[in-house]
Design an enzyme around this catalytic site. Structure first.
Site, mmCIF file in Angstrom:
data_model
loop_
_atom_site.group_PDB
_atom_site.id
_atom_site.type_symbol
_atom_site.label_atom_id
_atom_site.label_comp_id
_atom_site.label_asym_id
_atom_site.label_seq_id
_atom_site.Cartn_x
_atom_site.Cartn_y
_atom_site.Cartn_z
ATOM 1 N N LYS A 108 -38.956 66.640 77.448
ATOM 2 C CA LYS A 108 -39.097 67.593 76.677
ATOM 3 C C LYS A 108 -37.495 66.823 76.363
ATOM 4 O O LYS A 108 -37.130 66.805 74.419
ATOM 5 C CB LYS A 108 -37.949 68.834 77.542
ATOM 6 C CG LYS A 108 -39.369 69.737 78.153
ATOM 7 C CD LYS A 108 -38.255 70.731 79.198
ATOM 8 C CE LYS A 108 -40.167 71.246 79.534
ATOM 9 N NZ LYS A 108 -39.356 71.970 81.090
ATOM 10 N N GLY A 109 -37.751 65.629 77.085
ATOM 11 C CA GLY A 109 -36.674 64.961 76.623
ATOM 12 C C GLY A 109 -35.649 64.475 75.279
ATOM 13 O O GLY A 109 -34.242 63.906 74.755
ATOM 14 N N GLU B 87 -38.656 58.460 72.004
ATOM 15 C CA GLU B 87 -38.495 58.654 73.616
ATOM 16 C C GLU B 87 -37.282 58.660 73.977
ATOM 17 O O GLU B 87 -36.475 58.459 73.575
ATOM 18 C CB GLU B 87 -39.680 57.304 74.184
ATOM 19 C CG GLU B 87 -39.332 57.953 75.555
ATOM 20 C CD GLU B 87 -39.724 59.441 76.464
ATOM 21 O OE1 GLU B 87 -38.815 60.229 75.791
ATOM 22 O OE2 GLU B 87 -40.746 59.134 77.272
ATOM 23 N N ASP B 88 -36.875 59.474 74.718
ATOM 24 C CA ASP B 88 -34.940 59.813 75.536
ATOM 25 C C ASP B 88 -34.704 58.437 75.788
ATOM 26 O O ASP B 88 -33.359 57.894 76.218
ATOM 27 C CB ASP B 88 -34.614 60.995 75.959
ATOM 28 C CG ASP B 88 -35.650 61.062 77.312
ATOM 29 O OD1 ASP B 88 -36.863 60.753 77.453
ATOM 30 O OD2 ASP B 88 -35.788 61.542 78.119
ATOM 31 N N ASP C 292 -37.422 53.831 81.347
ATOM 32 C CA ASP C 292 -37.079 53.193 82.999
ATOM 33 C C ASP C 292 -37.770 52.301 83.402
ATOM 34 O O ASP C 292 -37.927 51.416 83.112
ATOM 35 C CB ASP C 292 -36.412 54.522 83.719
ATOM 36 C CG ASP C 292 -35.875 54.199 85.020
ATOM 37 O OD1 ASP C 292 -34.959 53.951 84.528
ATOM 38 O OD2 ASP C 292 -36.978 55.086 85.213
ATOM 39 N N PHE D 19 -27.766 56.765 87.219
ATOM 40 C CA PHE D 19 -29.084 58.149 86.647
ATOM 41 C C PHE D 19 -28.296 58.823 85.422
ATOM 42 O O PHE D 19 -27.230 59.139 85.511
ATOM 43 C CB PHE D 19 -29.050 59.213 87.325
ATOM 44 C CG PHE D 19 -30.163 60.197 86.683
ATOM 45 C CD1 PHE D 19 -31.666 59.810 86.901
ATOM 46 C CD2 PHE D 19 -30.109 61.534 86.850
ATOM 47 C CE1 PHE D 19 -32.573 60.680 86.880
ATOM 48 C CE2 PHE D 19 -30.790 62.225 86.444
ATOM 49 C CZ PHE D 19 -32.646 62.536 86.284
ATOM 50 N N ARG E 151 -29.176 69.707 79.995
ATOM 51 C CA ARG E 151 -30.471 69.440 78.196
ATOM 52 C C ARG E 151 -29.067 68.614 77.123
ATOM 53 O O ARG E 151 -29.229 68.601 76.022
ATOM 54 C CB ARG E 151 -31.857 69.624 77.746
ATOM 55 C CG ARG E 151 -32.777 69.725 78.810
ATOM 56 C CD ARG E 151 -34.213 69.095 78.657
ATOM 57 N NE ARG E 151 -34.956 69.585 79.684
ATOM 58 C CZ ARG E 151 -36.327 68.359 80.420
ATOM 59 N NH1 ARG E 151 -35.584 67.176 79.401
ATOM 60 N NH2 ARG E 151 -36.517 68.585 80.677
HETATM 61 P P1 IMP Z 1 -40.203 55.616 82.965
HETATM 62 O O1 IMP Z 1 -41.058 55.904 83.291
HETATM 63 O O2 IMP Z 1 -39.677 55.632 84.396
HETATM 64 O O3 IMP Z 1 -39.745 54.396 82.130
HETATM 65 O O4 IMP Z 1 -39.782 56.876 82.826
HETATM 66 C C1 IMP Z 1 -39.362 57.777 82.006
HETATM 67 C C2 IMP Z 1 -39.099 59.213 82.036
HETATM 68 O O5 IMP Z 1 -37.993 59.425 83.082
HETATM 69 C C3 IMP Z 1 -38.317 59.205 80.592
HETATM 70 O O6 IMP Z 1 -38.575 60.045 79.985
HETATM 71 C C4 IMP Z 1 -37.398 60.495 81.748
HETATM 72 O O7 IMP Z 1 -37.403 61.701 81.404
HETATM 73 C C5 IMP Z 1 -36.999 60.165 83.163
HETATM 74 N N1 IMP Z 1 -35.906 59.205 83.200
HETATM 75 C C6 IMP Z 1 -36.314 58.185 83.583
HETATM 76 N N2 IMP Z 1 -34.625 57.477 83.640
HETATM 77 C C7 IMP Z 1 -33.450 59.257 83.635
HETATM 78 C C8 IMP Z 1 -32.244 59.082 83.690
HETATM 79 O O8 IMP Z 1 -31.810 58.341 83.893
HETATM 80 N N3 IMP Z 1 -32.395 60.349 83.301
HETATM 81 C C9 IMP Z 1 -33.116 61.336 83.046
HETATM 82 N N4 IMP Z 1 -34.403 61.640 82.981
HETATM 83 C C10 IMP Z 1 -34.595 59.819 83.326
HETATM 84 MG MG MG Z 2 -37.239 64.121 82.460
#
Ligand code: IMP
Ligand code: MG
Length: 174
Positions: free
Chosen positions: A42-43, A98-99, A102, A151, A164
């Site tokens: 959703k982000g 993408e939002d 990470d 975060f 959100r």
């Molecule tokens: P990744 O797979 O670790 O790259 O994480 C990606 C997903 O984790 C993002 O699309 C977010 O939904 C969530 N996420 C990672 N870091 C944060 C943060 O700091 N705040 C909120 N959601 C996060």
């Molecule tokens: Mg999330």
């Protein structure tokens, strides 16, 4: 957590200025292409709404719903498609919106999945990138902001599916 526990990290004016720049860059790069924006739910919904309106080129807009198993604040890399694209992307110039990237695990899964559908090109645009947390490298073509390992919440990003709708990027003060 309450909204008053949030401290502003990136305010609305800074977000909008940077998104206007990204919009110009993407419009230039895709001027002769067949741009298909794919927002990851959703982000990305807030960012995609603003970024798409900063574009001067034609595009289609579609969404892919993903949920990752495990804790709500860290990625397990085990990702499930909860809602698929509504149209094929074969032969199209796909830009994934993408939002935040990470660990990169979610994006790695997504790139592998989308590649099997044979787009003509496939690039990533992320609003935020946290390089300190990288577990797998993914090619990121457009980045809004590189941030520290904090975060962050708001502008589409959630804490336990809330906040959100906060109009800026904030982080929790402890
Ligand atoms: P990744 O797979 O670790 O790259 O994480 C990606 C997903 O984790 C993002 O699309 C977010 O939904 C969530 N996420 C990672 N870091 C944060 C943060 O700091 N705040 C909120 N959601 C996060
Ligand atoms: Mg999330």
């Amino acid at each position: 957590m309450k909204r008053s526990d949030l401290e502003v990290l990136i305010d609305q004016a800074v977000l909008h200025r940077r998104i206007a720049e990204l919009g110009e860059e993407i419009s230039h790069d895709y001027r002769d292409k067949d741009l298909a924006l794919v927002g990851i739910l959703k982000g990305s919904f807030v960012f995609l709404a603003d970024l798409s309106r900063a574009l001067s080129v034609e595009c289609t807009i579609d969404f892919l719903g993903l949920s990752s198993y495990g804790s709500s604040t860290t990625s397990s890399g085990v990702v499930q498609i909860t809602s698929d694209l509504s149209a094929p992307i074969e032969g199209r110039d796909v830009l994934v919106v993408e939002d935040i990237i990470d660990t990169g695990l979610t994006m790695r899964y997504l790139l592998d999945n989308l590649t099997t559908r044979h787009p003509r090109s496939l690039r990533i645009c992320t609003l935020l990138h946290k390089p300190a947390r990288t577990k797998v490298e993914v090619p990121i073509h457009y980045t809004g902001f590189t941030i520290e390992d904090k975060f962050v919440i708001g502008y589409g990003l959630d804490y336990d599916n809330r906040f959100r709708n906060v109009p800026y990027i904030g982080h929790k003060v402890t």
